[in-house]
Design an enzyme around this catalytic site. Sequence first.
Site, PDB file in Angstrom:
ATOM      1  CE  LYS A  79      -3.452  -1.863   3.012  1.00 38.96           C
ATOM      2  NZ  LYS A  79      -3.973  -1.755   4.358  1.00 38.96           N
ATOM      3  NE  ARG A  90       1.474  -1.289  10.048  1.00 42.45           N
ATOM      4  CZ  ARG A  90       0.705  -2.362   9.998  1.00 42.45           C
ATOM      5  NH1 ARG A  90       0.457  -2.954   8.850  1.00 42.45           N
ATOM      6  NH2 ARG A  90       0.189  -2.850  11.096  1.00 42.45           N
ATOM      7  CD  GLU A 144      -2.951   2.363  11.258  1.00 41.60           C
ATOM      8  OE1 GLU A 144      -4.017   2.070  10.675  1.00 41.60           O
ATOM      9  OE2 GLU A 144      -2.194   1.508  11.730  1.00 41.60           O
ATOM     10  CG  HIS A 188      -7.150   0.445  15.823  1.00 38.52           C
ATOM     11  ND1 HIS A 188      -6.578   1.394  15.000  1.00 38.52           N
ATOM     12  CD2 HIS A 188      -7.312  -0.652  15.050  1.00 38.52           C
ATOM     13  CE1 HIS A 188      -6.415   0.889  13.793  1.00 38.52           C
ATOM     14  NE2 HIS A 188      -6.843  -0.355  13.793  1.00 38.52           N
TER      15      HIS A 188
HETATM   16  P1  ADP Z   1      -7.879  -2.942   8.818  1.00 38.38           P
HETATM   17  O1  ADP Z   1      -7.629  -3.474  10.173  1.00 38.38           O
HETATM   18  O2  ADP Z   1      -7.810  -3.971   7.748  1.00 38.38           O
HETATM   19  O3  ADP Z   1      -7.177  -1.650   8.507  1.00 38.38           O
HETATM   20  P2  ADP Z   1     -10.281  -1.319   8.882  1.00 38.38           P
HETATM   21  O4  ADP Z   1      -9.922  -0.392   9.972  1.00 38.38           O
HETATM   22  O5  ADP Z   1     -10.417  -0.776   7.510  1.00 38.38           O
HETATM   23  O6  ADP Z   1      -9.410  -2.618   8.865  1.00 38.38           O
HETATM   24  O7  ADP Z   1     -11.652  -2.004   9.305  1.00 38.38           O
HETATM   25  C1  ADP Z   1     -12.216  -2.979   8.471  1.00 38.38           C
HETATM   26  C2  ADP Z   1     -13.467  -3.496   9.124  1.00 38.38           C
HETATM   27  O8  ADP Z   1     -14.343  -2.415   9.433  1.00 38.38           O
HETATM   28  C3  ADP Z   1     -14.291  -4.396   8.210  1.00 38.38           C
HETATM   29  O9  ADP Z   1     -13.880  -5.723   8.304  1.00 38.38           O
HETATM   30  C4  ADP Z   1     -15.680  -4.208   8.752  1.00 38.38           C
HETATM   31  O10 ADP Z   1     -15.917  -5.212   9.728  1.00 38.38           O
HETATM   32  C5  ADP Z   1     -15.659  -2.879   9.458  1.00 38.38           C
HETATM   33  N1  ADP Z   1     -16.544  -1.901   8.836  1.00 38.38           N
HETATM   34  C6  ADP Z   1     -16.289  -1.094   7.794  1.00 38.38           C
HETATM   35  N2  ADP Z   1     -17.362  -0.346   7.513  1.00 38.38           N
HETATM   36  C7  ADP Z   1     -18.318  -0.666   8.398  1.00 38.38           C
HETATM   37  C8  ADP Z   1     -19.665  -0.241   8.650  1.00 38.38           C
HETATM   38  N3  ADP Z   1     -20.247   0.680   7.891  1.00 38.38           N
HETATM   39  N4  ADP Z   1     -20.325  -0.823   9.672  1.00 38.38           N
HETATM   40  C9  ADP Z   1     -19.746  -1.751  10.432  1.00 38.38           C
HETATM   41  N5  ADP Z   1     -18.500  -2.196  10.253  1.00 38.38           N
HETATM   42  C10 ADP Z   1     -17.796  -1.661   9.257  1.00 38.38           C
END
Ligand code: ADP
Length: 387
Positions: free
Chosen positions: A11, A69, A362, A186
């Site tokens: 990324k 990272r 981040e 988080h």
């Molecule tokens: P990562 O740890 O991969 O960076 P993110 O912080 O992007 O993950 O979080 C991803 C998760 O956020 C998804 O797996 C999903 O469960 C949750 N998520 C994203 N949008 C929504 C939403 N609108 N409602 C509930 N959960 C959500």
Amino acid sequence: MVLNSGSSSVKYQLLEMTDHSRLASGLVERIGEEGGVADHAAALRQVSAELRGQGLGLDSPELAAVGHRVVHGGTRFTAPTLITDDVLAGIEQLVPLAPLHNPANITGIKVARELRPDLPQVAVFDTAFHATIPESAHRYAIDTAIADRFAVRRYGFHGTSHAYVSRAAAKLLGKEPAEVNQIVLHLGNGASAAAVRGGVCVDTSMGLTPLEGLVMGTRSGDLDPAVVFHLQRVGGMSTDEIDTLLNKKSGLLGLAGANDMREIGRRMADGDERAQLAFDVYVHRLRRYIGAFTAVLGRVDAIVFTAGVGENSAAVRAAALAGLEGFGVVLDPVRNAVRASAGRLISAENSRVAVAVVPTDEELEIARDTYALAQGRADARGPGAAG
Ligand code: ADP
């Protein structure tokens, strides 16, 4: 440029540091897999080619620094660090502590250094923000000699996010970080909690690895370590099988067959009992940590939700804080239900503890750390040196 090199993906984001605007961002996936590029070198060349279309390739003279990272900094790297051969060797020594993550991070660093040996490159560690956790909280209660010999202790992860979000939350409250005690949650695919006292991390839910703590998308979080022996002795499972079970097939996925909280929510609405149970287990664990970190901090000024679930799931936030009025935590249901991308307060006017949603960033945190070190190096060249 910020690079986050995973085992099969890279990324990237390119940020303009005078105003923190995002010039470009993207993702190269399936590295080393069918249909993808051959290796990380090819992936970075592809990134460079994509950026060159905008006049921003890795070879661009305007590029000031590259920030990487790095997941595990062990006890040696407790702050962002300018990468040298010695630093790279140090990160390599930590591979046994993060066998899945550090090797990919190292590959990204090596390839970027080969492409731009002239540029300052900085490693920003996921563990660093947690380096201030006192020994009483980071030491596991096992034989000290064995723990020390094998570097077994709680390190904590998501530190870049906890650092960024805890500072942003203080700002949202109109206070200095030093004035605020907060619990940062988080909740992404991986999930962790941090207890932050006056801007300094004093406890966190993740441990030696990111497996400990909260229920996550595919990780179990806390369990009795004897579960592992039981699965070996009685279940006949190998160490690797149990590793995969706990890291990749547990959490929401193991409980309900879906690791995405949106899917869990849809199934709950359809009356799916497994999805409901998964949600309940997830929330119960979260509440345990909120309670524990309340006691660790003594005085809590703010509870802060971030990452995919934390920023988007009003249902998780409401369930996590339901019935905590006795602790001074009162959610405003209308504010909580608002969907927005900016940081915001969701507590009621009469809540003693502020409850906030703060989007994490981040990449910006890594870019700032990187730029600060790169600037320092430029300054160190003496007066008149170009910045
Ligand atoms: P990562 O740890 O991969 O960076 P993110 O912080 O992007 O993950 O979080 C991803 C998760 O956020 C998804 O797996 C999903 O469960 C949750 N998520 C994203 N949008 C929504 C939403 N609108 N409602 C509930 N959960 C959500």
